[in-house]
Design a protein around this motif. Sequence first.
Motif, PDB file in Angstrom:
ATOM      1  N   GLY A  66      16.737 -44.890 -54.000  1.00 32.20           N
ATOM      2  CA  GLY A  66      15.997 -43.970 -54.856  1.00 32.20           C
ATOM      3  C   GLY A  66      15.544 -42.770 -54.027  1.00 32.20           C
ATOM      4  N   ALA A  67      14.262 -42.420 -54.154  1.00 27.66           N
ATOM      5  CA  ALA A  67      13.729 -41.257 -53.438  1.00 27.66           C
ATOM      6  C   ALA A  67      13.113 -41.627 -52.092  1.00 27.66           C
ATOM      7  N   ARG A  68      13.192 -42.885 -51.698  1.00 26.34           N
ATOM      8  CA  ARG A  68      12.589 -43.315 -50.438  1.00 26.34           C
ATOM      9  C   ARG A  68      13.314 -42.731 -49.233  1.00 26.34           C
ATOM     10  N   PRO A  69      12.603 -42.564 -48.139  1.00 23.71           N
ATOM     11  CA  PRO A  69      13.270 -42.164 -46.899  1.00 23.71           C
ATOM     12  C   PRO A  69      14.257 -43.248 -46.486  1.00 23.71           C
ATOM     13  N   LEU A  70      15.362 -42.826 -45.864  1.00 27.10           N
ATOM     14  CA  LEU A  70      16.343 -43.816 -45.434  1.00 27.10           C
ATOM     15  C   LEU A  70      17.041 -43.388 -44.166  1.00 27.10           C
ATOM     16  N   ALA A  71      17.448 -44.398 -43.415  1.00 32.93           N
ATOM     17  CA  ALA A  71      18.327 -44.210 -42.271  1.00 32.93           C
ATOM     18  C   ALA A  71      19.537 -45.097 -42.517  1.00 32.93           C
ATOM     19  N   TRP A  72      20.691 -44.647 -42.049  1.00 38.12           N
ATOM     20  CA  TRP A  72      21.933 -45.372 -42.284  1.00 38.12           C
ATOM     21  C   TRP A  72      22.730 -45.423 -40.987  1.00 38.12           C
ATOM     22  N   GLN A  77       5.673 -47.838 -50.063  1.00 38.33           N
ATOM     23  CA  GLN A  77       6.621 -46.899 -50.652  1.00 38.33           C
ATOM     24  C   GLN A  77       7.183 -45.928 -49.618  1.00 38.33           C
ATOM     25  N   ARG A  78       6.504 -45.735 -48.506  1.00 40.85           N
ATOM     26  CA  ARG A  78       6.991 -44.821 -47.481  1.00 40.85           C
ATOM     27  C   ARG A  78       7.742 -45.539 -46.365  1.00 40.85           C
ATOM     28  N   VAL A  79       7.751 -46.880 -46.379  1.00 41.89           N
ATOM     29  CA  VAL A  79       8.538 -47.587 -45.373  1.00 41.89           C
ATOM     30  C   VAL A  79       9.998 -47.223 -45.624  1.00 41.89           C
ATOM     31  N   PRO A  80      10.647 -46.650 -44.643  1.00 40.62           N
ATOM     32  CA  PRO A  80      12.029 -46.244 -44.880  1.00 40.62           C
ATOM     33  C   PRO A  80      12.967 -47.440 -44.965  1.00 40.62           C
TER      34      PRO A  80
END
Length: 167
Positions: free
Chosen positions: A109-115, A4-7
């Motif tokens: 959703g609420a997960r960490p993300l990079a774009w 769940q924390r894997v971005p």
Amino acid sequence: MEQQRVPVLFVDVDGVISLFGFPAHSPPPGRFQLVEGIAHFLSATAGEHLRRLERCFEPVWCTGWEEKAGEYLPAALKLADSYPHLTFERNPGRANAHWKLDAIERHAGARPLAWIDDAHDRECADWARERGERGMPTLLVSTVPAVGLTERHVTALTSWAASLSAR
């Protein structure tokens, strides 16, 4: 890193992997690839960079190419697997915001993300800041379309992902 924390890593194609705007007499390292009859100049290093990023991110195609990215790019870039892709609304409801934001929010959703994208704008920066303030780490990585994804970007992304696991 817990699943769940894997971005999530949202990857644009044009200006990130498919380069443009470079001088015709001195192209960067890469090659042309036909995609449905249209020539795209693919960066020579994009595949290697993405394979490294797969180790600490869940990559997702975030491009107007939509399903075409998964059909053409894994073989062209020597990726082991295809990535899922976002589908975009043809009439995004968010006024004055980047056309990709609604689809990114739905997927992450609420997960960490990079774009990674070559077209981040002020609304993207505001959105990323607000998301971070709500406890959802968000990193925007902007590329130059004639250069695309670089070693410097990969280093920044992997360092950021490592910092999340240290929390």
